[in-house]
Structures are given as structure tokens and as C-alpha cells.
Design a protein around this motif. Structure first.
Motif, PDB file in Angstrom:
ATOM      1  N   THR A 339      -6.473  -6.622  -9.688  1.00 53.51           N
ATOM      2  CA  THR A 339      -5.839  -7.186  -8.714  1.00 53.51           C
ATOM      3  C   THR A 339      -4.473  -6.302  -8.625  1.00 53.51           C
ATOM      4  O   THR A 339      -3.653  -6.158  -7.511  1.00 53.51           O
ATOM      5  CB  THR A 339      -5.462  -8.700  -9.374  1.00 53.51           C
ATOM      6  OG1 THR A 339      -6.528  -9.201  -9.303  1.00 53.51           O
ATOM      7  CG2 THR A 339      -4.363  -9.361  -8.162  1.00 53.51           C
ATOM      8  N   TRP A 340      -3.771  -5.841  -9.718  1.00 52.44           N
ATOM      9  CA  TRP A 340      -2.424  -5.333  -9.710  1.00 52.44           C
ATOM     10  C   TRP A 340      -2.847  -3.841  -8.920  1.00 52.44           C
ATOM     11  O   TRP A 340      -1.921  -3.394  -8.143  1.00 52.44           O
ATOM     12  CB  TRP A 340      -2.083  -4.992 -11.174  1.00 52.44           C
ATOM     13  CG  TRP A 340      -0.844  -4.103 -11.303  1.00 52.44           C
ATOM     14  CD1 TRP A 340       0.621  -4.401 -11.168  1.00 52.44           C
ATOM     15  CD2 TRP A 340      -0.664  -2.635 -11.800  1.00 52.44           C
ATOM     16  NE1 TRP A 340       1.394  -3.400 -11.301  1.00 52.44           N
ATOM     17  CE2 TRP A 340       0.629  -2.114 -11.441  1.00 52.44           C
ATOM     18  CE3 TRP A 340      -1.855  -1.793 -11.922  1.00 52.44           C
ATOM     19  CZ2 TRP A 340       0.883  -0.926 -11.671  1.00 52.44           C
ATOM     20  CZ3 TRP A 340      -1.575  -0.349 -12.118  1.00 52.44           C
ATOM     21  CH2 TRP A 340      -0.146   0.056 -12.197  1.00 52.44           C
ATOM     22  N   LEU A 341      -3.694  -3.276  -9.322  1.00 51.56           N
ATOM     23  CA  LEU A 341      -4.100  -1.786  -8.711  1.00 51.56           C
ATOM     24  C   LEU A 341      -4.249  -2.172  -7.045  1.00 51.56           C
ATOM     25  O   LEU A 341      -3.765  -0.994  -6.372  1.00 51.56           O
ATOM     26  CB  LEU A 341      -5.487  -1.060  -9.113  1.00 51.56           C
ATOM     27  CG  LEU A 341      -5.388  -0.584 -10.625  1.00 51.56           C
ATOM     28  CD1 LEU A 341      -6.871  -0.646 -11.028  1.00 51.56           C
ATOM     29  CD2 LEU A 341      -4.647   0.490 -10.689  1.00 51.56           C
ATOM     30  N   CYS A 342      -4.840  -2.971  -6.748  1.00 50.19           N
ATOM     31  CA  CYS A 342      -4.931  -3.442  -5.159  1.00 50.19           C
ATOM     32  C   CYS A 342      -3.655  -3.547  -4.524  1.00 50.19           C
ATOM     33  O   CYS A 342      -3.469  -3.170  -3.410  1.00 50.19           O
ATOM     34  CB  CYS A 342      -6.111  -4.465  -4.935  1.00 50.19           C
ATOM     35  SG  CYS A 342      -7.745  -4.304  -5.634  1.00 50.19           S
ATOM     36  N   ALA A 343      -2.740  -4.332  -5.376  1.00 53.24           N
ATOM     37  CA  ALA A 343      -1.453  -4.623  -4.807  1.00 53.24           C
ATOM     38  C   ALA A 343      -0.832  -3.395  -4.746  1.00 53.24           C
ATOM     39  O   ALA A 343       0.327  -3.246  -4.053  1.00 53.24           O
ATOM     40  CB  ALA A 343      -0.723  -5.733  -5.678  1.00 53.24           C
ATOM     41  N   GLN A 344      -0.888  -2.355  -5.767  1.00 49.19           N
ATOM     42  CA  GLN A 344      -0.019  -1.082  -5.477  1.00 49.19           C
ATOM     43  C   GLN A 344      -0.934   0.092  -4.699  1.00 49.19           C
ATOM     44  O   GLN A 344      -0.431   1.252  -4.617  1.00 49.19           O
ATOM     45  CB  GLN A 344       0.196  -0.503  -6.770  1.00 49.19           C
ATOM     46  CG  GLN A 344       0.506  -1.403  -7.907  1.00 49.19           C
ATOM     47  CD  GLN A 344       1.818  -2.032  -7.761  1.00 49.19           C
ATOM     48  OE1 GLN A 344       2.647  -1.462  -7.123  1.00 49.19           O
ATOM     49  NE2 GLN A 344       1.856  -3.488  -7.737  1.00 49.19           N
ATOM     50  N   ASP A 345      -1.869  -0.341  -3.894  1.00 42.42           N
ATOM     51  CA  ASP A 345      -2.589   0.357  -2.903  1.00 42.42           C
ATOM     52  C   ASP A 345      -3.497   1.347  -3.747  1.00 42.42           C
ATOM     53  O   ASP A 345      -3.314   2.533  -3.261  1.00 42.42           O
ATOM     54  CB  ASP A 345      -1.679   1.263  -1.986  1.00 42.42           C
ATOM     55  CG  ASP A 345      -2.178   1.874  -0.807  1.00 42.42           C
ATOM     56  OD1 ASP A 345      -3.235   1.145  -0.325  1.00 42.42           O
ATOM     57  OD2 ASP A 345      -1.783   2.702  -0.156  1.00 42.42           O
TER      58      ASP A 345
END
Length: 425
Positions: A339-345
Motif C-alpha cells: 500500500t505504501w509503495l502504491c501511495a509513493q507512485d
């Protein structure tokens, strides 16, 4: 914070339902079509729109694998589509010919439930496309359906307000009036909860209705100890009938949409309102969370679907009351890291991180050498971006840790105390 990042306006009439898979968003409408969009850039896929139904399409849902999409319509059919090419896999006609208002796949994809305006409930074999079992409710149209995450039971809701619980053999386990003026939607949280009953697996169930209420229930079932449904609470906020509700994939947030044109996002643990979204200009008819990224879709009678993105602050707010201090990155699960990776593009790295079982603790310990040698990230620019984001995260963790008064920290484990007591001298 939640941000509107895209608006889809391709339907020619009211949007009735929307649903996510891991890579696609599906929407359906009174205009008789189903449309599919890629989550990478929200462009419509080449084979969209899907056209077969001769009347309004009321509901659409993906199988858990995402390989199949189901849609149902006033024309009395439930259609299965391939999400690879948009081809029709099966057309399953309601035996009574009644308009089909809702459809849902079982968690293992083996069955599909369809509910009709005449109160009939059909359990289809999703592999052979044959009728497996059938039942009916006494009063009203079936307008809502949800499977429990373990697949042992499913719930239906009627326009007369009845909530009915069925087991996997289509035996009625329970029936009660849940909403005085009619039920509109229901959804199970994917995360189990403790209800103090040893041996029973419990899940939250949300229901909403024409009485302007969203109710939370706790459902438990085992073949040995039996079934139990307990009313827990009612969520306030809407000033008109609530037409739709959905849990986030991690079970920490609940979203609802209403005739008052608003969308409300709740922290399910505290039942506080996190956000109220007022972008739609007509009734909000549908809402859905994406399974692996912090996206929310809301659809309306204004013919649009809005795509909203949550930041990690909202995720942290919804988790801070869990008692596990999940906002600390070292406590993150592998899914939290994704989820964090997706939020950081950085969603292209999700597969690599998953394959190497990178959880929060491992994430914070990554170095430029491990990114290159162990994770095989060849691009220097991409490695630098990941390291920059990790360093920002480390700084936030340190800041968060320093803000907790020392008297709240266990002197032995140095973790936040959840239920401290003072020993007598």
C-alpha cells in the motif's frame, strides 16, 4: 487527507454500481452497459463497453481472481464476462424471469448468488453455470447481498428491510427486520474480530437503508457452535436514505453514500467520521474500495464515477485505535508495504517486494546495496527514489516515536502500553 484524482463520465444515465479487481474498475448503468477501466491510468479498455443486457444493469462484481465479471439486469439475466477480452462466458436466466437486482461471487469463486425483484435467491455453480440451489424471502425485492469472508454463509437484504442469513446449503439461519423502511446494501469486513466467544470466528457486517442509518453487526458461525448475529451500533452522519456501503480491504474504514449526495468515510474502530465528500450533484448510489491500493470509487445518479485517493495519514488515523500502533512502519505487514509503495507512485515494485517478503521492519533496513543486489532493481534513478522515500519514512517514525510521552511507554519492551495498571505498594 483524501483527494479527487479522476472523474469518469462515459455513462449516459445513472450509475448503479462499481467494483474493483486488482487491475480494473467496472461500472454499470441504467444505460444498459458495463464499462471497464484500467487502474494504471483510468483509460477505458479496448473491449469496453460490454453490451448484452436489454434493460438497466443494476449490479456488477468481479470474481476474487479478477478473471470473471458478473452483471445482472432488469432483463432477468445474470451474465458472466471474461475480463481478458470481454467475451460472454455464460448467460444465466432467473427461473422466474424476474428482474435481477444484485449478484455476488463466493470467496472461493465456485458459486454466484443472484437476487431478484420477486424475492428469489439463486445459488449458481460458477464453473458449470448451472443452477445449484434456490430459495426465496417472504416479502419484498432482494436488493443486497454479501458473502462472509470464510464463505460459510451469505446475507441478503430486501426492500422491506429484512436481513436474512443463509448457509452454504441455502438453509435460512436467521431473519430479522434490520431497517424499517427497506434495506439498500450490505457488506462484510474481510478482517475477523474478537467477540469474546471462544471457538467462534466473528466478522463485522455493515447494512444501510431507507431509514437513513448505517448499522454495524457482528456475525459468527461455526458448524459446531452454530450461528449468532449481534447488533453493535449505528453510524450517524447522513440526513437522507443511505443507498450504499463498503468496507476497505483492510477492514479499518467504512464508506457510505446517500440520497443527501454525500459520501462519508468512517474509522470503523472509533466510528468517527474521517471524511465527508460532497463532489456528486445527485444521489450517491454506489461505492467501492480497491483491494490493494488506497483508492475509492463512488458512483451517482449524476452519471459520473469519482476516483478518490487516500494518503497514509488517513490510513494511520483509521488504524491508530487498533492498539497495535500500526502507523509505526516497523509494524507494517507485507500488504501495508505494498500500500505504501502504491501511495509513493512505486506500484511497479509491489511484485518484487512481495516476492522477497518485505515487511515494515525489512523496509526500514533496506540499503542501496540490498536494492541492487538482493531485489535486483537495476535502475539507478528508481533505487535513489526508493531510498529517498524510505529515509522520509524513517524520519516520520522517529518523529512519531518522540511525540509519545515516556510514561506511556513500557519501560521493558519500550512499546506503547495498551492497558496499563498501577501496582499497589
Amino acid at each position: 487527507m483524501v483527494k479527487l484524482i479522476h472523474t469518469l463520465a462515459d455513462h449516459g444515465d445513472d450509475v448503479n454500481c462499481c467494483a474493483f479487481s486488482s487491475s480494473l474498475l467496472a461500472t454499470c448503468s441504467l444505460d444498459k452497459t458495463i464499462r471497464l477501466y484500467s487502474l494504471s491510468d483510468f483509460t477505458e479498455v479496448a473491449y469496453s463497453p460490454l453490451k448484452f443486457h436489454t434493460y438497466a444493469v443494476h449490479c456488477c462484481c468481479f470474481s476474487p481472481s479478477g478473471q470473471t465479471l458478473a452483471s445482472c439486469s432488469t432483463d432477468g439475466t445474470t451474465v458472466l464476462w471474461s475480463t481478458q477480452n470481454g467475451q460472454t462466458l455464460a448467460v444465466m436466466a432467473q427461473p422466474s424471469g424476474s428482474p435481477v437486482r444484485v449478484c455476488r461471487f463466493s470467496p472461493d469463486s465456485t458459486c454466484l448468488v443472484s437476487g431478484a425483484a420477486d424475492g428469489t435467491v439463486i445459488l449458481w455453480n460458477a464453473q458449470s453455470y448451472k443452477l445449484h440451489r434456490c430459495g426465496s424471502v417472504e416479502d419484498g425485492s432482494l436488493v443486497a447481498c454479501a458473502f462472509s469472508p470464510d464463505g460459510n454463509l451469505f446475507v441478503t437484504g430486501s426492500s422491506c428491510g429484512d436481513l436474512t442469513v443463509w448457509d452454504d446449503k441455502m438453509r435460512c439461519l436467521h431473519n430479522e427486520k434490520a431497517h424499517d423502511l427497506g434495506m439498500t446494501c450490505c457488506d462484510f469486513s474481510s478482517q475477523p474480530v474478537s467477540d469474546g466467544e471462544q471457538g467462534l470466528q466473528c466478522f463485522r457486517l455493515a447494512s444501510c437503508g431507507q431509514d437513513c442509518q448505517t448499522k454495524i453487526w457482528v456475525v459468527s458461525f461455526s458448524h459446531i457452535l452454530g450461528f449468532k448475529l449481534k447488533y453493535k451500533s449505528v453510524l450517524s452522519g447522513h440526513s437522507a436514505p443511505v443507498l450504499t456501503c463498503a468496507f476497505s480491504h483492510n477492514g479499518q474504514m467504512l464508506v457510505s453514500g446517500s440520497v443527501d449526495k454525500s459520501v462519508i468515510v468512517y474509522d470503523i474502530n472509533t466510528e468517527n467520521i474521517l471524511h465527508t465528500l460532497t463532489q456528486h450533484t445527485r444521489y450517491v448510489t454506489t461505492c467501492a474500495f480497491a483491494p490493494n491500493i488506497l483508492l475509492l470509487a463512488t458512483g451517482s445518479m449524476d452519471k459520473t464515477v469519482n476516483i478518490w485517493q487516500f494518503d497514509l495519514e488517513t490510513l494511520g488515523q483509521a488504524r491508530s485505535t487498533e492498539g497495535q500502533l500500526k502507523q509505526f512502519a516497523e509494524d507494517w505487514s507485507e500488504d501495508d508495504v505494498s500500500t505504501w509503495l502504491c501511495a509513493q507512485d512505486l506500484k511497479d515494485l509491489v511484485g518484487v517486494f512481495k516476492m522477497n517478503n518485505i515487511d515494515g521492519r525489512e523496509l526500514l533496513n533496506l540499503t542501496k546495496e540490498s536494492l541492487a543486489d538482493d531485489l535486483k532493481i537495476e535502475s539507478l534513478g528508481l533505487r535513489s527514489k526508493v531510498l529517498r522515500k524510505i529515509e522520509e519514512l524513517r524520519t516520520k517514525v522517529k518523529t512519531l516515536s518522540s511525540e509519545i510521552p515516556d510514561e506511556f511507554i513500557c519501560p521493558i519492551t519500550r512499546e506503547l502500553m495498551q492497558d496499563p495498571v498501577i501496582a499497589s505498594v
